[in-house]
Design a protein around this motif. Structure first.
Motif, mmCIF file in Angstrom:
data_model
loop_
_atom_site.group_PDB
_atom_site.id
_atom_site.type_symbol
_atom_site.label_atom_id
_atom_site.label_comp_id
_atom_site.label_asym_id
_atom_site.label_seq_id
_atom_site.Cartn_x
_atom_site.Cartn_y
_atom_site.Cartn_z
ATOM 1 N N VAL A 211 -13.705 47.600 -30.656
ATOM 2 C CA VAL A 211 -14.304 45.958 -31.726
ATOM 3 C C VAL A 211 -14.277 46.631 -32.589
ATOM 4 C CG1 VAL A 211 -14.048 44.750 -29.450
ATOM 5 C CG2 VAL A 211 -16.509 46.035 -30.854
ATOM 6 N N VAL A 212 -14.736 46.094 -34.071
ATOM 7 C CA VAL A 212 -14.908 46.057 -35.398
ATOM 8 C C VAL A 212 -16.090 45.219 -35.276
ATOM 9 C CG1 VAL A 212 -14.543 46.360 -37.529
ATOM 10 C CG2 VAL A 212 -12.065 46.726 -36.111
ATOM 11 N N ALA A 213 -17.671 45.788 -36.043
ATOM 12 C CA ALA A 213 -18.363 45.297 -36.475
ATOM 13 C C ALA A 213 -18.548 45.938 -38.258
ATOM 14 C CB ALA A 213 -19.353 45.977 -35.302
ATOM 15 N N GLY A 214 -19.358 45.221 -38.985
ATOM 16 C CA GLY A 214 -19.576 45.115 -40.181
ATOM 17 C C GLY A 214 -20.609 46.052 -40.582
ATOM 18 N N GLY B 199 -17.573 55.421 -37.226
ATOM 19 C CA GLY B 199 -17.125 54.666 -38.808
ATOM 20 C C GLY B 199 -15.356 54.935 -38.960
ATOM 21 N N ARG B 200 -15.051 53.740 -39.637
ATOM 22 C CA ARG B 200 -13.690 53.608 -40.180
ATOM 23 C C ARG B 200 -12.830 54.389 -39.905
ATOM 24 N NH1 ARG B 200 -10.928 53.315 -44.310
ATOM 25 N NH2 ARG B 200 -12.605 53.582 -45.188
ATOM 26 N N VAL C 177 -16.564 50.192 -33.689
ATOM 27 C CA VAL C 177 -15.853 50.781 -35.228
ATOM 28 C C VAL C 177 -16.248 49.626 -35.944
ATOM 29 C CG1 VAL C 177 -14.249 51.205 -36.607
ATOM 30 C CG2 VAL C 177 -13.572 51.394 -34.100
ATOM 31 N N VAL C 178 -17.205 50.497 -36.611
ATOM 32 C CA VAL C 178 -18.041 50.160 -37.923
ATOM 33 C C VAL C 178 -17.584 50.767 -39.366
ATOM 34 C CG1 VAL C 178 -20.351 49.998 -39.662
ATOM 35 C CG2 VAL C 178 -20.571 50.637 -36.658
ATOM 36 N N SER C 179 -16.826 49.067 -40.095
ATOM 37 C CA SER C 179 -16.541 49.775 -40.773
ATOM 38 C C SER C 179 -16.836 47.752 -41.781
ATOM 39 C CB SER C 179 -15.068 48.546 -40.831
ATOM 40 O OG SER C 179 -14.306 48.281 -41.689
#
Length: 184
Positions: free
Chosen positions: A98-101, A51-52, A84-86
């Motif tokens: 990488v970031v994923a929403g 998580g962020r 990273v889920v954000s």
């Protein structure tokens, strides 16, 4: 299909952090038997899901190469790709991340890809959401011999039936409880 494992430190009364996220109740140093167990747990893992909020401290902490950690663990944490889920970030400020929403879409797609297992380290929001959405294949609770009375819960506020796969006690006083979500 890849498996998603959740690995989380908790208190005996089921909290993964104090009311403000305090982690001062965690038992350190770990003993060799616990380190060996963690090594076996993470060996098939090739992607870390965070998580962020946790990522903001977790990734820089490992990048600083903490003195109390062994080189193999430091290298594994730094070299393993991270997602990273954000809802707030649109791009990653960190190397090898990488970031994923969208949590459900992201984890479902990751699990469908070829590769090793996924492991989630996260705060209460991420871990609770993964469990509530039925995305976790294995839940590893590392129970520290401390009760704090109130704090950030591991589980969502609904019934989550689980099957105990394994319970292992370690010399440092921590007990690992490995659960598998019960299927209907």
């Amino acid at each position: 299909m890849r498996k998603l494992k959740i690995q989380v430190q908790i208190t005996v009364d089921g909290y993964m952090g104090g009311p403000n996220g305090e982690m001062d109740w965690m038992r350190f140093p770990w003993t060799d038997d616990l380190s060996t167990y963690i090594d076996a747990l993470t060996k098939p893992v090739d992607t870390i899901v965070l998580g962020r909020k946790l990522a903001e401290g977790f990734i820089p902490a490992w990048q600083s190469r903490p003195e109390h950690e062994d080189e193999a663990s430091i290298d594994w944490m730094n070299n393993t790709p991270k997602v990273v889920v954000s809802r707030n970030l649109t791009e990653s400020p960190w190397e090898n991340a990488v970031v994923a929403g969208d949590l459900v879409k992201t984890v479902t797609e990751l699990k469908a890809q070829s590769g090793g297992d996924l492991i989630a380290y996260g705060g209460s929001t991420l871990v609770s959401a993964l469990i509530a959405e039925g995305l976790a294949d294995d839940i590893y609770l590392f129970v520290n011999p401390t009760a704090i009375g109130t704090g950030l819960p591991v589980f969502p506020t609904r019934t989550v039936p689980l099957d105990l796969a394994e319970a292992v006690g370690f010399e440092c006083g921590i007990t690992a409880l490995h659960y598998v979500p019960k299927t209907a």
